[in-house]
Every structure is written in structure tokens, then in C-alpha cells.
Design an enzyme around this catalytic site. Structure first.
Site, PDB file in Angstrom:
ATOM      1  N   ASP A 253     -17.686   6.937  -0.754  1.00 34.85           N
ATOM      2  CA  ASP A 253     -16.410   6.743  -0.054  1.00 34.85           C
ATOM      3  C   ASP A 253     -16.155   8.041   0.707  1.00 34.85           C
ATOM      4  O   ASP A 253     -16.899   9.023   0.564  1.00 34.85           O
ATOM      5  CB  ASP A 253     -15.314   6.450  -1.094  1.00 34.85           C
ATOM      6  CG  ASP A 253     -14.002   5.988  -0.468  1.00 34.85           C
ATOM      7  OD1 ASP A 253     -13.927   5.829   0.763  1.00 34.85           O
ATOM      8  OD2 ASP A 253     -13.030   5.786  -1.227  1.00 34.85           O
TER       9      ASP A 253
ATOM     10  N   ARG B 164       0.876  -1.187   0.000  1.00 39.87           N
ATOM     11  CA  ARG B 164       0.000   0.000   0.000  1.00 39.87           C
ATOM     12  C   ARG B 164       0.904   1.226   0.000  1.00 39.87           C
ATOM     13  O   ARG B 164       1.631   1.472   0.966  1.00 39.87           O
ATOM     14  CB  ARG B 164      -0.911   0.019   1.227  1.00 39.87           C
ATOM     15  CG  ARG B 164      -1.588   1.376   1.417  1.00 39.87           C
ATOM     16  CD  ARG B 164      -2.714   1.350   2.419  1.00 39.87           C
ATOM     17  NE  ARG B 164      -3.845   0.575   1.919  1.00 39.87           N
ATOM     18  CZ  ARG B 164      -5.035   0.563   2.471  1.00 39.87           C
ATOM     19  NH1 ARG B 164      -5.274   1.271   3.553  1.00 39.87           N
ATOM     20  NH2 ARG B 164      -6.008  -0.171   1.954  1.00 39.87           N
TER      21      ARG B 164
ATOM     22  N   HIS C 157      -7.502   0.814  -6.389  1.00 40.28           N
ATOM     23  CA  HIS C 157      -7.666  -0.087  -5.239  1.00 40.28           C
ATOM     24  C   HIS C 157      -8.317  -1.376  -5.749  1.00 40.28           C
ATOM     25  O   HIS C 157      -9.455  -1.683  -5.423  1.00 40.28           O
ATOM     26  CB  HIS C 157      -8.549   0.615  -4.197  1.00 40.28           C
ATOM     27  CG  HIS C 157      -8.475   0.026  -2.825  1.00 40.28           C
ATOM     28  ND1 HIS C 157      -7.649  -1.038  -2.489  1.00 40.28           N
ATOM     29  CD2 HIS C 157      -9.151   0.343  -1.680  1.00 40.28           C
ATOM     30  CE1 HIS C 157      -7.808  -1.331  -1.206  1.00 40.28           C
ATOM     31  NE2 HIS C 157      -8.713  -0.506  -0.700  1.00 40.28           N
TER      32      HIS C 157
ATOM     33  N   ARG D 149     -13.587  -9.013   1.870  1.00 35.77           N
ATOM     34  CA  ARG D 149     -12.166  -8.761   1.586  1.00 35.77           C
ATOM     35  C   ARG D 149     -11.351 -10.041   1.828  1.00 35.77           C
ATOM     36  O   ARG D 149     -10.425 -10.326   1.094  1.00 35.77           O
ATOM     37  CB  ARG D 149     -11.628  -7.627   2.479  1.00 35.77           C
ATOM     38  CG  ARG D 149     -12.246  -6.250   2.260  1.00 35.77           C
ATOM     39  CD  ARG D 149     -11.933  -5.633   0.908  1.00 35.77           C
ATOM     40  NE  ARG D 149     -10.536  -5.555   0.565  1.00 35.77           N
ATOM     41  CZ  ARG D 149      -9.716  -4.558   0.897  1.00 35.77           C
ATOM     42  NH1 ARG D 149     -10.166  -3.537   1.578  1.00 35.77           N
ATOM     43  NH2 ARG D 149      -8.439  -4.562   0.536  1.00 35.77           N
TER      44      ARG D 149
ATOM     45  N   CYS E  28     -16.398   1.278   0.969  1.00 36.69           N
ATOM     46  CA  CYS E  28     -15.246   0.395   1.224  1.00 36.69           C
ATOM     47  C   CYS E  28     -14.779   0.466   2.673  1.00 36.69           C
ATOM     48  O   CYS E  28     -14.062  -0.412   3.127  1.00 36.69           O
ATOM     49  CB  CYS E  28     -14.118   0.720   0.259  1.00 36.69           C
ATOM     50  SG  CYS E  28     -13.406   2.374   0.492  1.00 36.69           S
TER      51      CYS E  28
ATOM     52  N   GLN F  78      -9.992  -4.086  -3.407  1.00 43.33           N
ATOM     53  CA  GLN F  78     -11.292  -3.641  -2.889  1.00 43.33           C
ATOM     54  C   GLN F  78     -12.401  -3.925  -3.898  1.00 43.33           C
ATOM     55  O   GLN F  78     -13.488  -4.385  -3.540  1.00 43.33           O
ATOM     56  CB  GLN F  78     -11.237  -2.129  -2.606  1.00 43.33           C
ATOM     57  CG  GLN F  78     -12.529  -1.559  -2.092  1.00 43.33           C
ATOM     58  CD  GLN F  78     -12.855  -2.062  -0.690  1.00 43.33           C
ATOM     59  OE1 GLN F  78     -12.021  -1.982   0.192  1.00 43.33           O
ATOM     60  NE2 GLN F  78     -14.058  -2.580  -0.490  1.00 43.33           N
TER      61      GLN F  78
HETATM   62  N1  NVA Z   1     -10.447   6.321  -1.169  1.00 43.14           N
HETATM   63  C1  NVA Z   1      -9.935   5.904   0.114  1.00 43.14           C
HETATM   64  C2  NVA Z   1     -10.071   4.426   0.304  1.00 43.14           C
HETATM   65  C3  NVA Z   1      -9.625   3.935   1.643  1.00 43.14           C
HETATM   66  C4  NVA Z   1      -9.704   2.469   1.791  1.00 43.14           C
HETATM   67  C5  NVA Z   1      -8.489   6.343   0.261  1.00 43.14           C
HETATM   68  O1  NVA Z   1      -7.732   6.248  -0.701  1.00 43.14           O
HETATM   69  O2  NVA Z   1      -8.124   6.798   1.350  1.00 43.14           O
HETATM   70  N1   CP Z   2     -11.204  -0.504   2.523  1.00 42.51           N
HETATM   71  C1   CP Z   2      -9.916  -0.555   2.895  1.00 42.51           C
HETATM   72  O1   CP Z   2      -8.987  -0.744   2.093  1.00 42.51           O
HETATM   73  O2   CP Z   2      -9.746  -0.462   4.236  1.00 42.51           O
HETATM   74  P1   CP Z   2      -8.359  -0.285   5.015  1.00 42.51           P
HETATM   75  O3   CP Z   2      -7.821   1.069   4.680  1.00 42.51           O
HETATM   76  O4   CP Z   2      -8.739  -0.428   6.452  1.00 42.51           O
HETATM   77  O5   CP Z   2      -7.423  -1.372   4.550  1.00 42.51           O
END
Ligand code: NVA
Ligand code: CP
Length: 303
Positions: A220, A102, A129, A287, A259, A132
Site C-alpha cells: 500500500d 469515511r 478498511h 469493490r 488497494c 477493501q
Molecule cells: N492506507 C491507505 C488506503 C487508501 C485507500 C490510506 O489510509 O490512505
Molecule cells: N482503495 C480505496 O479505498 O480507494 P479510494 O480511496 O479511491 O476510495
């Protein structure tokens, strides 16, 4: 030989995606049992940003498939002191069987993947993502049915999760209606690409128009990781809240997805999050099943 990465949805064939989704349903039906399908494999999980679901679900998925995991954050590795992504990828490829990362910079992820001699999985970047979206599509299939019959309404920020849905739409045949504030709209190039590949996409700025008659309403957070300092978002996004009034426009058979993590009282109300139309906790549970399917894909163990 080039390892089988899972970096985005755009580079997967519709058949590969179908096989991953089918595997997700299959392992879910099998239950949370321990098998030895990935015995001897180790997954490194590198996090430059916080995570709850991605971290726990990949860890559990590996354990339940008989494999092992090593978790580290970028700041506790030599990456934090300037060791290159490529050298880190080369070294980790001598240690582990696959790497899930990540990091916000998608270019960094692809640099890492180019140097890696083992599969690399995208655990979220600013651009996409994909893990997800596999869980989300599994959730839609189990809660509302075949993807090619569904209309998904996205309400809120034109972010990485929406971008990944747009990559999936032409490959799996679902329609999308998008309502974002003009200043946070999805990049036109991504919309054009989805349309050129055959997806039916409507784009606007008005939430009620987007959700009318939709099968799935998705939102989101108003500020993704890295965007939290942009204070004006709270004001601009206020009309984009998913609340009971908006869900009424979608109709009683529509489901609500997010998500997570959610900011209750901002992009979604408690009544919708905890109401009968909410699929958010199924989505979070899925997930685990999705990660097992993605791991089976990168290790060529599908089916
Ligand atoms: N759009 C959000 C998703 C988090 C799982 C982000 O990138 O922070
Ligand atoms: N939805 C998602 O990716 O959650 P986290 O940021 O908790 O991994």
C-alpha cells in the site's frame, strides 16, 4: 433494535464473512445488471477524506441494486461547523436507510454508529478498511483459490489495510508474513490478537524473507491519508518497494495486490503494476461486487 453495522472485520463471525464473500462472487457472476433488491433504500455517503473507488463503487452498487445515494463531504455539512456526530447520526437516521462514512478517526465512526438507528458502514478509518478487505479476499479466491491454503506477504507500512487483514486471517484461515520497517511496524497487540485467535503470522523487517514462496504479495502507499507530511517515510520505505526482483523471489504463480491509489515508482514499479502477476485492477473492480454483498448483509438480504 440495534441496526446491523459493518464497522470492522473483527466483530464479524467467520460464517457472516463467508456469506458476504459468497454473495460477492454470486453478484459478480450475475453481471452488472440492474435489479430491484434495494428499491426504496437510500444510502448516504459521507466523506471526510478523498475517495475514488469507495465513492464510485458504493454509488454504482446502490444504483444497480435499485436504490439511491446521497453523497456529501463533512466540510459541506454542519459537521464542519461543529454539529455533533451523534446529532448528525440521529438526523440522518430519519432520512436515509444506511450511512457509509469515511473518516480518519475510528472513534468518531463508532460514536456515529452508536447514535445511528440505521446501519453504518466503515468506508475507511485510520484503524481499518473492512470493505477493501472483502474485495481483496474475493480477488484472492478468484485469482489463486481457497483462502485457507494461501500465504499473504505484506510489504511496507503497518497501516489500516494490514490491520484489517490481520482481523480477517484467523477467521478465514490464511497465513500472513509481514515485512515493515521497525519504525512503522504493526501494533504488537493486533499481531498477538490474530495469533491468539489461531492465525499463523510471521513478523519481520525483511521483504525478501516475507515474500519467498508467498501466494500473494501486497503493499500500500508509504504514507496513508493523514501521514503525508512525514517526509522521512520516502527514505525509510525505499527498500520496501515491490519491483520485479522482489516478485521473482515470490515466484511466478504469486499475484500482486494493492488497494490503490498507487504511487508508481515508490511502493511499486510500473513493471509490477502493469505486469502479468498484477491483480490490482480486478481488485478495484471487485469493490463494486463487494459493496453489493456488504449492502445485502446490512439490509439482511444475503443470498
Ligand atoms: N492506507 C491507505 C488506503 C487508501 C485507500 C490510506 O489510509 O490512505
Ligand atoms: N482503495 C480505496 O479505498 O480507494 P479510494 O480511496 O479511491 O476510495
Amino acid at each position: 433494535m440495534t441496526p446491523k453495522h459493518f464497522l470492522d472485520i473483527a466483530s464479524q463471525t467467520p460464517e457472516a464473512l463467508r456469506a458476504i464473500l459468497d454473495e460477492g462472487h454470486r453478484v459478480k457472476a450475475e453481471g452488472r445488471i440492474r435489479t430491484d433488491r434495494l428499491r426504496g433504500k437510500t444510502l448516504a455517503m459521507l466523506f471526510e477524506k478523498p475517495s475514488t473507488r469507495t465513492r464510485f463503487s458504493f454509488d454504482l452498487a446502490m444504483r444497480e441494486l435499485g436504490g439511491d445515494t446521497i453523497v456529501a463531504s463533512g466540510s459541506e455539512m454542519q459537521l464542519g461547523r461543529g454539529e455533533s456526530l451523534a446529532d448528525t447520526a440521529t438526523v440522518l437516521s430519519r432520512y436515509v436507510s444506511a450511512v457509509m462514512i469515511r473518516m480518519l478517526d475510528h472513534g468518531g465512526l463508532t460514536t456515529f454508529a452508536e447514535a445511528a438507528q440505521v446501519p453504518v458502514i466503515n468506508g475507511l478509518t485510520r484503524k481499518s478498511h473492512p470493505c477493501q478487505i472483502i474485495a481483496d479476499l474475493i480477488t484472492i479466491e478468484e485469482r489463486v483459490g481457497a483462502l485457507e491454503k494461501q500465504t499473504l506477504a505484506w510489504v511496507g507500512d503497518g497501516n489500516n489495510v494490514l490491520a484489517t487483514l490481520l482481523e480477517a486471517a484467523p477467521k478465514l484461515g490464511f497465513r500472513m508474513r509481514i515485512a515493515t520497517p521497525p519504525e512503522f511496524a504493526m501494533r504488537p497487540m493486533l499481531i498477538d490478537t490474530a495469533r491468539r485467535l489461531g492465525a499463523e503470522i510471521e513478523v519481520g523487517t525483511e521483504p525478501q524473507g516475507a515474500v519467498r514462496g508467498a501466494d500473494v504479495v501486497i503493499t500500500d502507499s508509504w504514507a496513508s491519508m493523514g501521514d503525508e507530511d512525514e517526509e522521512e517515510r520516502r527514505h525509510v520505505f525505499r527498500p520496501y518497494q515491490v519491483n520485479e526482483e522482489l516478485m521473482k523471489v515470490a515466484g511466478p504463480s504469486a499475484i500482486f495486490m494493492h488497494c490503490l491509489p498507487a504511487h508508481r515508482g515508490e511502493e511499486v514499479t510500473n513493471a509490477v503494476m502493469d505486469g502479468p502477476q498484477s491483480a490490482v485492477f480486478d481488485e478495484a473492480e471487485n469493490r463494486v461486487h463487494a459493496q453489493k454483498a456488504i449492502l445485502a448483509y446490512v439490509f439482511d438480504r444475503l443470498g
